[in-house]
Design a protein around this motif. Structure first.
Motif, PDB file in Angstrom:
ATOM      1  N   ARG A 302       0.836  -1.203   0.000  1.00 30.51           N
ATOM      2  CA  ARG A 302       0.000   0.000   0.000  1.00 30.51           C
ATOM      3  C   ARG A 302       0.874   1.258   0.000  1.00 30.51           C
ATOM      4  NH1 ARG A 302      -5.108   1.355   1.874  1.00 30.51           N
ATOM      5  NH2 ARG A 302      -5.691  -0.709   1.083  1.00 30.51           N
ATOM      6  N   LEU A 303       1.957   1.229   0.795  1.00 27.18           N
ATOM      7  CA  LEU A 303       2.853   2.381   0.858  1.00 27.18           C
ATOM      8  C   LEU A 303       3.566   2.617  -0.481  1.00 27.18           C
ATOM      9  CD1 LEU A 303       4.434   1.871   4.406  1.00 27.18           C
ATOM     10  CD2 LEU A 303       2.755   3.590   3.720  1.00 27.18           C
ATOM     11  N   LYS A 304       3.905   1.542  -1.170  1.00 23.83           N
ATOM     12  CA  LYS A 304       4.519   1.681  -2.491  1.00 23.83           C
ATOM     13  C   LYS A 304       3.569   2.356  -3.472  1.00 23.83           C
ATOM     14  CE  LYS A 304       7.706  -2.262  -2.222  1.00 23.83           C
ATOM     15  NZ  LYS A 304       8.001  -3.618  -2.765  1.00 23.83           N
ATOM     16  N   VAL A 305       2.296   1.923  -3.435  1.00 24.58           N
ATOM     17  CA  VAL A 305       1.286   2.517  -4.315  1.00 24.58           C
ATOM     18  C   VAL A 305       1.103   3.995  -4.000  1.00 24.58           C
ATOM     19  CG1 VAL A 305      -1.156   2.491  -4.940  1.00 24.58           C
ATOM     20  CG2 VAL A 305       0.079   0.337  -4.688  1.00 24.58           C
ATOM     21  N   MET A 306       1.020   4.319  -2.705  1.00 22.16           N
ATOM     22  CA  MET A 306       0.848   5.706  -2.295  1.00 22.16           C
ATOM     23  C   MET A 306       2.037   6.560  -2.714  1.00 22.16           C
ATOM     24  SD  MET A 306      -0.809   5.156   1.506  1.00 22.16           S
ATOM     25  CE  MET A 306      -0.789   6.919   1.857  1.00 22.16           C
ATOM     26  N   GLN A 308       4.018   6.022  -5.264  1.00 21.20           N
ATOM     27  CA  GLN A 308       3.945   6.199  -6.711  1.00 21.20           C
ATOM     28  C   GLN A 308       2.909   7.243  -7.082  1.00 21.20           C
ATOM     29  OE1 GLN A 308       5.976   4.952  -8.967  1.00 21.20           O
ATOM     30  NE2 GLN A 308       4.878   6.052 -10.579  1.00 21.20           N
ATOM     31  N   GLN A 309       1.774   7.229  -6.377  1.00 21.10           N
ATOM     32  CA  GLN A 309       0.722   8.212  -6.637  1.00 21.10           C
ATOM     33  C   GLN A 309       1.206   9.626  -6.316  1.00 21.10           C
ATOM     34  OE1 GLN A 309      -2.472   6.691  -4.230  1.00 21.10           O
ATOM     35  NE2 GLN A 309      -3.284   5.398  -5.880  1.00 21.10           N
ATOM     36  N   MET A 310       1.993   9.764  -5.259  1.00 26.65           N
ATOM     37  CA  MET A 310       2.541  11.073  -4.902  1.00 26.65           C
ATOM     38  C   MET A 310       3.496  11.576  -5.980  1.00 26.65           C
ATOM     39  SD  MET A 310       1.281  12.114  -2.002  1.00 26.65           S
ATOM     40  CE  MET A 310       2.483  13.264  -1.356  1.00 26.65           C
ATOM     41  N   VAL A 311       4.307  10.661  -6.537  1.00 27.99           N
ATOM     42  CA  VAL A 311       5.231  11.039  -7.606  1.00 27.99           C
ATOM     43  C   VAL A 311       4.461  11.487  -8.844  1.00 27.99           C
ATOM     44  CG1 VAL A 311       6.979  10.153  -9.204  1.00 27.99           C
ATOM     45  CG2 VAL A 311       7.096   9.549  -6.776  1.00 27.99           C
ATOM     46  N   GLU A 312       3.425  10.724  -9.201  1.00 27.14           N
ATOM     47  CA  GLU A 312       2.613  11.068 -10.364  1.00 27.14           C
ATOM     48  C   GLU A 312       1.898  12.384 -10.167  1.00 27.14           C
ATOM     49  OE1 GLU A 312       0.064   7.749 -10.882  1.00 27.14           O
ATOM     50  OE2 GLU A 312       1.645   6.412 -11.644  1.00 27.14           O
TER      51      GLU A 312
END
Length: 319
Positions: A302-306, A308-312
Motif C-alpha cells: 500500500r505504501l509503495k502505491v501511495m 507512486q501516486q505522490m510522484v505522479e
C-alpha cells in the motif's frame, strides 16, 4: 531453562498420563485449547522459561536490594508475538510475572553498534542444555532425549497432536511442539535468518558447560529446585473456536469473505500480524478485530502505491 529441565525430568518419572506435552510455546497451548482440549491434561503444569526467569529475577532483585518486588519491572526481549500475548493474557497463570515485551527486531539495530564495539567472551551460567532450548529439539534433548517427538510449524504440530489424540502414539513419553519453524530462533520477530541463528545456537551449545541440568551439584543449585514454585497457578481450560455468527446464512457469507481475503494475502504465515497463520488473520479481519493493514506485507504494498501516486501527482502539477 536449566531449572525447568531438572523439574520436568523429575516429573517424567511419575506414572501419569502420557505423553507429556511441553508448555513452553504459548501458541501451541492455545492451539490445544481450541482444537485438542482432550489433551489439556497431558500438558506439563510448569510455567515457561520466560515466566520462570521473570519470577526468579524479581524475587532475587527484591531480596538483594530490600525493595518490594511489586516495584521491580521485568521485560522480555521476544522472538515472537505469541510471547507478547502470553504476557497480556497468560495461560495457566492468573497474572504474568513479565511486565512487558520488546521485539528482538526492534531493539537489535539499536544495540548492534555497542555489541560490536565491546564484544568479549562471556562465560554463561547456563549449561549447553539450557542454551539449547532456543532451538527446536533443545527442550526434548534436555528433558527426554529418549522416546520423545519434536515438531515445528503450526500445521505440522496440529497434525501430530491429532495423532496423539487418536492414541496412535501411545508409546511416546514427551512431545515438544514449536509454532515457529526451527523453534524460537525462527520466530517472526527475530532479526537473524532462522538457519544462521540455529547455527549460532549450536556453536554456543558446543562451547557451554556439558553438565546435565538434573545434577544440582554441577549445574542447578539444589536450593533453586525448592526456593521458587514454578508450577502454574491456574487451570488451562478449553477455549471454544470462534463462532462466526449465530445465523448460519451470515456465517456462510463470512466464511466466503474469509476465503476471498485469504486469496489476497501473501500466505507466508509469518505471524507478524499477531495471528499464527494467514487464515486466522483473515478470520480476525472478518470478525472485526483488525484490518488488512495489520499485515506488514500488505502495508508495504500500500505504501509503495501511495508513494507512486505522490510522484505522479507531483509530475502533473509541474506540467
Amino acid at each position: 531453562a536449566d531449572v525447568l529441565s531438572a523439574h520436568i525430568r523429575s516429573l517424567l518419572k511419575k506414572p501419569l498420563r502420557k505423553p507429556y506435552i511441553s508448555s513452553a510455546c504459548p501458541a501451541i497451548l492455545r492451539l490445544i485449547q481450541v482444537s485438542f482440549p482432550a489433551l489439556l491434561d497431558n500438558v506439563i503444569d510448569f510455567v515457561s522459561p520466560m515466566e520462570a526467569a521473570a519470577k526468579i529475577a524479581k524475587e532475587e532483585y527484591a531480596q538483594k536490594h530490600s525493595v518490594d518486588k511489586a516495584d521491580v519491572g521485568v521485560f522480555f526481549i521476544t522472538p515472537c508475538p505469541a510471547k507478547m500475548t502470553a504476557i497480556r493474557s497468560p495461560i495457566g497463570q492468573q497474572k504474568s510475572c513479565v511486565d512487558g515485551a520488546i521485539s528482538m527486531m526492534e531493539i537489535y539495530g539499536l544495540l548492534r553498534p555497542y555489541i560490536s564495539q565491546n564484544a568479549e567472551d562471556v562465560e554463561a551460567e547456563a549449561t549447553s542444555y539450557g542454551i539449547g532450548w532456543a532451538a527446536s529439539n533443545g527442550e526434548a534433548k534436555a528433558v527426554c532425549p529418549d522416546n520423545s517427538l519434536v515438531v515445528d510449524g503450526i500445521e505440522n504440530c496440529s497434525r501430530v497432536l491429532e495423532e496423539i489424540e487418536n492414541n496412535k502414539l501411545s508409546d511416546l513419553v514427551f512431545f515438544e511442539g514449536n509454532a515457529c519453524t526451527g523453534g524460537c530462533v525462527g520466530g517472526p520477530l527475530t532479526f537473524e535468518n532462522n538457519y544462521v541463528a540455529k547455527n549460532a545456537i549450536r556453536k554456543l551449545v558446543d562451547n557451554a558447560r556439558q553438565q546435565r541440568p538434573e545434577r544440582p551439584a554441577q549445574s542447578v543449585p539444589a536450593s533453586m529446585m525448592t526456593k521458587y514454585p514454578l508450577y502454574m497457578d491456574a487451570p488451562i481450560l478449553p477455549n471454544s473456536a470462534i463462532q462466526l455468527d449465530s445465523d448460519i446464512t451470515v456465517a456462510l457469507d463470512k466464511m466466503e469473505r474469509i476465503n476471498q481475503i485469504l486469496q489476497d494475502l501473501p500466505g507466508y504465515d509469518c505471524g507478524s500480524c499477531g495471528s499464527p497463520t494467514c487464515r486466522t488473520f483473515a478470520e480476525d479481519i472478518v470478525c472485526g478485530y483488525c484490518n488488512e493493514m495489520f499485515c506488514i506485507h500488505k502495508l508495504k504494498d500500500r505504501l509503495k502505491v501511495m508513494a507512486q501516486q505522490m510522484v505522479e501527482l507531483a509530475q502533473m502539477k509541474r506540467e
